[in-house]
Every structure is written in structure tokens, then in C-alpha cells.
Design an enzyme around this catalytic site. Sequence first.
Site, PDB file in Angstrom:
ATOM      1  N   SER A 154       0.847  -1.195   0.000  1.00 47.40           N
ATOM      2  CA  SER A 154       0.000   0.000   0.000  1.00 47.40           C
ATOM      3  C   SER A 154       0.879   1.241   0.000  1.00 47.40           C
ATOM      4  O   SER A 154       2.035   1.192   0.463  1.00 47.40           O
ATOM      5  CB  SER A 154      -0.853  -0.002   1.272  1.00 47.40           C
ATOM      6  OG  SER A 154      -1.458   1.258   1.461  1.00 47.40           O
ATOM      7  N   TYR A 167      -1.712  -1.332  10.261  1.00 48.19           N
ATOM      8  CA  TYR A 167      -1.780  -1.510   8.802  1.00 48.19           C
ATOM      9  C   TYR A 167      -0.452  -1.105   8.148  1.00 48.19           C
ATOM     10  O   TYR A 167       0.108  -1.870   7.346  1.00 48.19           O
ATOM     11  CB  TYR A 167      -2.927  -0.657   8.257  1.00 48.19           C
ATOM     12  CG  TYR A 167      -3.231  -0.856   6.789  1.00 48.19           C
ATOM     13  CD1 TYR A 167      -3.963  -1.952   6.346  1.00 48.19           C
ATOM     14  CD2 TYR A 167      -2.806   0.069   5.842  1.00 48.19           C
ATOM     15  CE1 TYR A 167      -4.271  -2.119   4.997  1.00 48.19           C
ATOM     16  CE2 TYR A 167      -3.105  -0.088   4.494  1.00 48.19           C
ATOM     17  CZ  TYR A 167      -3.837  -1.183   4.077  1.00 48.19           C
ATOM     18  OH  TYR A 167      -4.138  -1.351   2.738  1.00 48.19           O
TER      19      TYR A 167
HETATM   20  N1  LIG Z   1      -8.710  -0.154  -1.367  1.00 46.25           N
HETATM   21  C1  LIG Z   1      -7.635   0.586  -1.130  1.00 46.25           C
HETATM   22  O1  LIG Z   1      -7.706   1.827  -1.081  1.00 46.25           O
HETATM   23  C2  LIG Z   1      -6.283  -0.075  -0.987  1.00 46.25           C
HETATM   24  C3  LIG Z   1      -5.148   0.745  -1.091  1.00 46.25           C
HETATM   25  C4  LIG Z   1      -3.880   0.160  -0.969  1.00 46.25           C
HETATM   26  C5  LIG Z   1      -3.773  -1.213  -0.767  1.00 46.25           C
HETATM   27  N2  LIG Z   1      -4.902  -1.969  -0.652  1.00 46.25           N
HETATM   28  C6  LIG Z   1      -4.720  -3.408  -0.452  1.00 46.25           C
HETATM   29  O2  LIG Z   1      -5.274  -4.080  -1.561  1.00 46.25           O
HETATM   30  C7  LIG Z   1      -5.676  -5.408  -1.181  1.00 46.25           C
HETATM   31  C8  LIG Z   1      -7.086  -5.701  -1.678  1.00 46.25           C
HETATM   32  O3  LIG Z   1      -8.011  -4.850  -1.001  1.00 46.25           O
HETATM   33  P1  LIG Z   1      -9.370  -4.321  -1.663  1.00 46.25           P
HETATM   34  O4  LIG Z   1      -9.216  -2.883  -1.874  1.00 46.25           O
HETATM   35  O5  LIG Z   1      -9.739  -5.182  -2.821  1.00 46.25           O
HETATM   36  O6  LIG Z   1     -10.382  -4.530  -0.439  1.00 46.25           O
HETATM   37  P2  LIG Z   1     -11.638  -5.517  -0.242  1.00 46.25           P
HETATM   38  O7  LIG Z   1     -11.994  -5.392   1.197  1.00 46.25           O
HETATM   39  O8  LIG Z   1     -12.681  -5.222  -1.247  1.00 46.25           O
HETATM   40  O9  LIG Z   1     -11.052  -6.972  -0.571  1.00 46.25           O
HETATM   41  C9  LIG Z   1     -10.298  -7.726   0.334  1.00 46.25           C
HETATM   42  C10 LIG Z   1     -10.612  -9.203   0.111  1.00 46.25           C
HETATM   43  O10 LIG Z   1      -9.779  -9.976   0.995  1.00 46.25           O
HETATM   44  C11 LIG Z   1     -10.601 -10.958   1.640  1.00 46.25           C
HETATM   45  N3  LIG Z   1      -9.998 -11.326   2.915  1.00 46.25           N
HETATM   46  C12 LIG Z   1      -9.969 -10.573   4.050  1.00 46.25           C
HETATM   47  N4  LIG Z   1      -9.380 -11.252   5.040  1.00 46.25           N
HETATM   48  C13 LIG Z   1      -8.997 -12.437   4.516  1.00 46.25           C
HETATM   49  C14 LIG Z   1      -8.317 -13.563   5.056  1.00 46.25           C
HETATM   50  N5  LIG Z   1      -7.949 -13.601   6.344  1.00 46.25           N
HETATM   51  N6  LIG Z   1      -8.074 -14.620   4.243  1.00 46.25           N
HETATM   52  C15 LIG Z   1      -8.466 -14.595   2.933  1.00 46.25           C
HETATM   53  N7  LIG Z   1      -9.126 -13.563   2.389  1.00 46.25           N
HETATM   54  C16 LIG Z   1      -9.388 -12.501   3.166  1.00 46.25           C
HETATM   55  C17 LIG Z   1     -11.953 -10.288   1.771  1.00 46.25           C
HETATM   56  O11 LIG Z   1     -13.027 -11.202   2.014  1.00 46.25           O
HETATM   57  C18 LIG Z   1     -12.067  -9.542   0.450  1.00 46.25           C
HETATM   58  O12 LIG Z   1     -12.614 -10.377  -0.557  1.00 46.25           O
HETATM   59  C19 LIG Z   1      -5.515  -5.452   0.341  1.00 46.25           C
HETATM   60  O13 LIG Z   1      -4.294  -6.093   0.660  1.00 46.25           O
HETATM   61  C20 LIG Z   1      -5.452  -3.989   0.723  1.00 46.25           C
HETATM   62  O14 LIG Z   1      -4.770  -3.793   1.950  1.00 46.25           O
HETATM   63  C21 LIG Z   1      -6.131  -1.424  -0.772  1.00 46.25           C
END
Ligand SMILES: NC(=O)c1ccc[n+]([C@@H]2O[C@H](COP(=O)([O-])OP(=O)(O)OC[C@H]3O[C@@H](n4cnc5c(N)ncnc54)[C@H](O)[C@@H]3O)[C@@H](O)[C@H]2O)c1
Length: 276
Positions: A154, A167
Amino acid sequence: MLDGKIALITGAARGQGRSHAVRLAQEGADIIAVDALVTPPWMTYRQADPDDFAETVRLVEKEGRRIVAKRADVRDFDALDAAVAQGVAQLGGLDIVCANAGIFPPGCLTWEIDPAQWRDVIDVNLTGVFHTVKAAVPHLLERGPGGSIVLTSSGAALISGSHFADYSAAKAALLSLTRTLAYELAPHSIRCNVICPTSVDTAMIHNDNLYRMLRPDLAEPGREDIKAAFQAKNLLPIPWVEPVDISNAIVWLASDQARYITGVTLPVDAGNTLKC
Ligand SMILES: NC(=O)c1ccc[n+]([C@@H]2O[C@H](COP(=O)([O-])OP(=O)(O)OC[C@H]3O[C@@H](n4cnc5c(N)ncnc54)[C@H](O)[C@@H]3O)[C@@H](O)[C@H]2O)c1
């Protein structure tokens, strides 16, 4: 670009994980999709559910590719290991790993973080990535030489800020893990890179808790009310990127077009890192 490849994606039921599954499938890859479908008790937004996961399966199959979808929590190594092994047995190997599953905490000062929350965030966002790599690498080695691992970190790993120590610490550790893996796997021509997105248009940012944090002045803030706060973080004039923007970078890193790129930290951040 990825014809005949097989890709493992964690957190594939929705959001970026689903987008990665669809984009990799569009490029010719078959998919092993893993998701826990579990929401820790302290969380302020829900995680994916079985209907979300079924939609990922439908979208990949619509692209004419095979998908094996397994319910497993990345915190549980044995369950994850079994899910990956079953997917590999069904599809015939493994070439690409996207360690994408992650959770976002409610946000509070470091000394006010509940220890159970700290443990969950580190367990999912850091140890879960280690478990993913540990389960996947033996299959990459068996299939090799070659292969590509992309960890999802991130922008929070690159810039400073308050309220998300758990985080940020977990995501920053992934940069170091990437470099170690790049060293260890280079003799096998397996590459490992890490991607650092700015805000992405998913449920992780679009939820009432974050809306209220950003707009305490409003009784019921909504999507439009927080756009300016998100946009202020980026250099380019957009509040957030789309999941497919991250998927496109992953497709490229997974492909032979990036065949000599390893150990790299790649921000996909609309200039967010530069601005901070
Ligand atoms: N959305 C943002 O702004 C953002 C920014 C930077 C990084 N990220 C990172 O991107 C990645 C994806 O996030 P996203 O934005 O798609 O969010 P999201 O919440 O839509 O998706 C996350 C997915 O991970 C699954 N998950 C959560 N805990 C889990 C576990 N213990 N085991 C298996 N699956 C699990 C959830 O059910 C969900 O389907 C994450 O690592 C997040 O930290 C997101």
C-alpha cells in the site's frame, strides 16, 4: 500475454482480487481463487460473502477460463496450503501468485489499538502473505524455472501518517519480504515484486466508518462527500484509482514483458507518494 499460465489470487471474492482474477483470465490464465469470507469481530466494514465469491467465479468463466475457488483464511496455513494444493492438482500447476488478501483497521492512535485487532491485522496483512508464499513457492519450483509473485502492499508503506500503525507496519514489512524473496528465488528465475496502490475504489475505503472519520462535520457522509479529501492526497486530479488499474500493473509484472524485473516496489498511486 498469459496464455496457459495458472495464477493463485488470495482475497479474490471481490474488489481488487476479483479484478485481478478477471484481468488475468482475459490474458489467458486459469485461476485458483482463495477467500476467507470472514469478518473479524472488531471490523467496521464487512468482508466478502459467498455471493461475492460466486460472482468472481462467474466472471472468470465468462472469459472462457477455468477457476478453482476455495474458501480458506490466509491466517490458517494448513487450510491455505490444502486449498492451493487442490487448485494446483485440478488445474495442473502454478506460475503466478498474487498475495492480495488484506484488511483495513478502523483507525486509532497507536497506543489505543486493541491488541486483538493488532494481531489480526498483522496476521492477515503480513503473516497471511508469508503463508501464501510458503504454500505457493514449492509449486512454482516444481513447475519452473520461472514464475512471478506479486505482493500487494500500500501507499501506507511509503508515506507517513497517523492512526493506522498496525496496517502501515504490516504493509511496510512486505517491501522487505519482497526483496528477500527476490534474492532467494532468483536462482530459479522466479521474480517477486510488490505493488503499492494509492486509494482504490473498493469497499475497503467506501464504508461508513471511513466516511465518518473523514467528514465528522456531516451526520451521514456519503461517497461524494469524501471525494475532495481523497483527491487531496493524489498529484493527479482523481480521488482514487480503479481496481483494474492495479490489475493491469499485475498483468504486466506477471508477464514475460517484465521478465527481468524483480525486487521492485511499484507504486500505482496517481503521484500520491511524490506529493507527500
Ligand atoms: N482499497 C484501497 O484503497 C487499498 C489501497 C492500498 C492497498 N490496498 C490493499 O489491496 C488489497 C485488496 O483490497 P481491496 O481494496 O480489494 O479490499 P476488499 O476489502 O474489497 O477486498 C479484500 C478481500 O480480501 C478478503 N480477505 C480478508 N481477510 C482475509 C483472510 N484472512 N483470508 C483470505 N481472504 C481474506 C476479503 O473477504 C475480500 O474479498 C488489500 O491487501 C489492501 O490492503 C487497498
